[in-house]
Design an enzyme around this catalytic site. Sequence first.
Site, short mmCIF file in Angstrom:
data_model
loop_
_atom_site.label_atom_id
_atom_site.label_comp_id
_atom_site.label_asym_id
_atom_site.label_seq_id
_atom_site.Cartn_x
_atom_site.Cartn_y
_atom_site.Cartn_z
N TYR A 36 6.13 -2.17 46.47
CA TYR A 36 5.57 -1.34 45.40
C TYR A 36 4.07 -1.61 45.26
CZ TYR A 36 4.96 0.64 40.70
OH TYR A 36 4.52 1.36 39.63
N ASP A 37 3.73 -2.90 45.24
CA ASP A 37 2.32 -3.26 45.10
C ASP A 37 1.50 -2.73 46.25
OD1 ASP A 37 2.91 -4.51 42.77
OD2 ASP A 37 3.02 -6.54 43.63
N SER A 82 13.46 12.47 -0.74
CA SER A 82 12.87 11.17 -1.06
C SER A 82 13.04 10.91 -2.55
CB SER A 82 11.41 11.15 -0.65
OG SER A 82 10.74 12.20 -1.28
N LEU A 83 12.49 9.85 -3.03
CA LEU A 83 12.68 9.46 -4.43
C LEU A 83 11.33 9.32 -5.11
CD1 LEU A 83 15.28 6.58 -3.94
CD2 LEU A 83 15.72 8.77 -5.06
N GLU A 116 21.10 0.28 -7.36
CA GLU A 116 21.30 -0.23 -6.00
C GLU A 116 20.00 -0.83 -5.49
OE1 GLU A 116 22.25 3.31 -3.87
OE2 GLU A 116 24.09 3.68 -4.99
N LYS A 118 17.00 -1.48 -3.32
CA LYS A 118 16.39 -0.55 -2.35
C LYS A 118 15.92 -1.34 -1.14
CE LYS A 118 13.12 3.28 -2.09
NZ LYS A 118 12.35 2.89 -0.92
N ASP A 120 14.37 -1.88 2.46
CA ASP A 120 13.34 -1.21 3.24
C ASP A 120 13.79 -1.17 4.69
OD1 ASP A 120 11.09 0.17 3.49
OD2 ASP A 120 9.74 -1.55 3.47
N ARG A 139 16.05 10.37 9.54
CA ARG A 139 15.69 11.28 8.46
C ARG A 139 14.71 12.34 8.96
NH1 ARG A 139 11.60 11.16 4.61
NH2 ARG A 139 12.13 12.14 2.63
N TYR A 243 25.12 4.71 1.06
CA TYR A 243 24.83 4.85 -0.37
C TYR A 243 24.78 6.28 -0.90
CZ TYR A 243 20.07 5.13 1.61
OH TYR A 243 18.97 5.43 2.34
N LYS A 306 20.54 5.64 -9.97
CA LYS A 306 21.08 6.99 -9.80
C LYS A 306 21.99 7.32 -10.97
CE LYS A 306 21.04 6.34 -4.83
NZ LYS A 306 21.85 6.08 -3.63
N LYS A 330 10.06 0.33 -8.28
CA LYS A 330 9.56 -0.55 -7.23
C LYS A 330 9.04 -1.87 -7.77
CE LYS A 330 9.20 1.93 -3.30
NZ LYS A 330 7.92 2.40 -3.01
N CYS A 424 -20.80 -23.92 16.73
CA CYS A 424 -20.51 -24.05 15.31
C CYS A 424 -21.46 -23.18 14.50
CB CYS A 424 -20.66 -25.51 14.90
SG CYS A 424 -20.56 -25.75 13.12
N CYS A 427 -23.96 -25.58 12.42
CA CYS A 427 -24.98 -26.47 13.00
C CYS A 427 -25.35 -26.13 14.44
CB CYS A 427 -24.52 -27.93 12.92
SG CYS A 427 -23.17 -28.30 14.08
N CYS A 442 -16.00 -28.13 15.98
CA CYS A 442 -17.42 -28.40 16.13
C CYS A 442 -17.58 -29.85 16.57
CB CYS A 442 -18.09 -28.18 14.78
SG CYS A 442 -19.70 -28.94 14.63
N CYS A 448 -23.45 -32.05 11.39
CA CYS A 448 -23.06 -30.70 10.97
C CYS A 448 -23.00 -30.63 9.44
CB CYS A 448 -21.71 -30.33 11.55
SG CYS A 448 -21.11 -28.73 10.97
S1 IVH Z 1 19.01 7.47 -2.17
C1 IVH Z 1 18.20 11.68 -3.09
N1 IVH Z 1 19.59 4.93 -2.18
O1 IVH Z 1 14.57 5.06 -0.01
C2 IVH Z 1 18.48 10.27 -2.78
N2 IVH Z 1 17.71 5.64 -0.93
O2 IVH Z 1 12.47 6.98 -1.06
C3 IVH Z 1 17.64 9.74 -1.69
N3 IVH Z 1 16.58 3.83 0.24
O3 IVH Z 1 14.54 7.49 2.48
C4 IVH Z 1 17.91 8.42 -1.20
N4 IVH Z 1 17.91 2.21 -0.41
O4 IVH Z 1 15.36 5.19 3.12
C5 IVH Z 1 18.75 5.87 -1.74
N5 IVH Z 1 20.26 2.71 -2.27
C6 IVH Z 1 19.41 3.65 -1.83
C7 IVH Z 1 18.34 3.36 -0.97
C8 IVH Z 1 17.49 4.38 -0.56
C9 IVH Z 1 16.84 2.52 0.32
C10 IVH Z 1 15.43 4.48 0.92
C11 IVH Z 1 15.84 5.59 1.85
C12 IVH Z 1 15.10 6.79 1.40
C13 IVH Z 1 14.05 6.24 0.52
C14 IVH Z 1 13.72 7.21 -0.59
#
Ligand code: IVH
Length: 696
Positions: A36-37, A82-83, A116, A118, A120, A139, A243, A306, A330, A424, A427, A442, A448
């Site tokens: 290859y090379d 999203s939330l 619940e 949240k 990440d 998503r 969830y 929720k 948050k 350094c 100095c 140094c 120094c």
């Molecule tokens: S509910 C309409 N539940 O947060 C309800 N989301 O900002 C939408 N996430 O994209 C989502 N834990 O990735 C829900 N227990 C939880 C969650 C959760 C993490 C994330 C999820 C979503 C984002 C919304």
Amino acid sequence: MSAAAEAEIARLIEEIARHDALYYEQDAPAISDAEYDALMRRLRALEAANPGLVRPDSPTQRVPGRAAEGFAKSRHLAPMLSLDNAFDEAEFAEFAARIRRFLQLPEETPLDFVAEPKIDGLSVNLLYEQGRFVRGATRGDGAEGEDITANLLTLRDLPRELPPPFPALIEIRGEVFMERADFEVFRAQQEQAAAEREARKARGEKLGPAVTIPVNARNAAAGSLRQLDPAITAQRPLKLFAYAMGEASEAPVATHHDWLGLLRRWGFAVNPLSTRLTDREAPAFQARMARERPSLPYEIDGVVYKLDRLDWQGRLGFVGRAPRWAIAWKFPAEQATTRLLRIEIQVGRTGALTPRAVMEPVFVGGVTVTHASLHNEEEIARKDIREGDTVIVQRAGDVIPQIIGVVPERRPPHAVPFAFPTTCPACGSHAVREGDDVVRRCTGGLICPAQRVERLKHFVSRRAMDIEGLGEERIETLHALGWLASPAEIFRLHRRAEQLAALEGWGALSTRKLLDAIESRRTPPLERFLFALGIRRIGEQNAKLLARHYHSIGALRERMIAARVIGSEAREELGGIQGIGPAIAEELVEFFAEPRNLAALDDLLSEVTPGEVHAEASDSPLAGKTVVFTGTLAGLSRQEAEARAEALGAKVTKSVSRKTDLVVVGADAGSKAAKAAELGIRVLSEEEFRALAGLG
Ligand code: IVH
């Protein structure tokens, strides 16, 4: 330009592409690396001879490894939303109040929510038809994601079939994530793989696919889920918590709480911390989660609340892309991005050049930060951190802010790799790395100014000479004025009493107090004095060992100078002190071999008189004796025996010399016992030692 060259280049490009595909995509190379090379070399040579024929798609113009082919698109039946966020109690209360207004509920009515954690991670949409998992997607933009069915099938948490009853069609949503501990292991593996790849590169060997080092668990989960090869995803420690419900042919439950119960029954993992509560109880729950956050096995960035009743959820509906019936409350973010303005180099007491990031102020972990630790030059190179970069800053708990990575897409076009200084900044002396030390130092020593100032700060600090009233700022002022260049001069400051009192913010009284504090420190305990000298690797513990062994600064000074000769008795003695390893011994000898250090020490000794350490008054026959243990003791551990001997005033050393008074011999003793006999040193059996040491 020759047509023959052009045709040959085309042929080579095609052939190399074919072998790339076999190697990277099918894991089935058809030729050896050397062959290859050779193809690559021929192509390069032809291109060098015909620069006009270099094609943009030539493998010489790109890094090896194919761009990902990508996944098929998958449209969600119900959009993935999203939330909205809340950041404090008032914002949460406003969210609940909005719901009551919308539903025309009296203010006193408590609202039931499910809280619940949240996580990440990465949200996924799982489609079940007739109870069978048929498709899974990321998503994406909320309407359409990537079809990652094959990868999701590698997750153990994902039920392939639902036990009946179930709706004919249902979308189930959840979060795919990596636990903290799994992430740390995974990151370490990737770092190792990247280092091995670098080594192959250095040896000119074939590289194989690029290795990415994830900056956080979310990043790792995302990268793992988006592998084109499910076999790779299968090796990644991914988890799933379910969830939410997307599209459903019929509503199987009436509340979110029951929905979570149903998910559990269907075999999904549901976060066990999920709790039904009223809006009034939310702040306490939020506080509890914030407290538990550091000890959870996965990272969370808040709590999702929720509304429990699904019929109410339906009435409330959505505003824009977020539901009116849920909110993410948050925590203050522990990570944030900001711009790295410059990297400054600080010079420490022992000359270590320490890089520090100066950043645009950013709010992270609940405070505004402008500086972050960068550790050392290798760390900067490894993470390829450049001035001008957008960086990810992390501040968790009380930890010093760290830069965990850069955002490569936001790198300014002219950013260059950071050139760590080799001189350094304070100095101008050479700054060198010794052996495999990652730290560059140094070599200016006491010339120094930065090291001088840092040593002075250390000298007066609480655990060292403990001179009250002489803080870091004052040291800097006095040093800048030229009144304080060495520790000895601290004890001559009284000659400048009037000048000091005239300094802004000092005054007669505080000057008096300072000078009194200095006077009170003219006879420091030997161990504090040794620690205060700021010799590299001589911390409090080692200072104590040295003080106990040498008893006085005079003796120590003399023995250290004698120890310069390798193999000398003094060197052997030093090496024989329990707890003083070769690196520490080396450091000590070097310090006392430097005339400027000796001059500074003697100057200091003209001002202060460190105390002498006397062996503990003890009438034990072991007091003041130098003892060596060898062989295995039957009745007690070596550690205990040594501690006992020391407690009785003995000096325990590792090797037998003329200075040794006693050798305690256990089973299977080797050369030390022989040497003791040769030197005519008294040898004790374990029983005899126990008797002497009063161990019965
Ligand atoms: S509910 C309409 N539940 O947060 C309800 N989301 O900002 C939408 N996430 O994209 C989502 N834990 O990735 C829900 N227990 C939880 C969650 C959760 C993490 C994330 C999820 C979503 C984002 C919304």
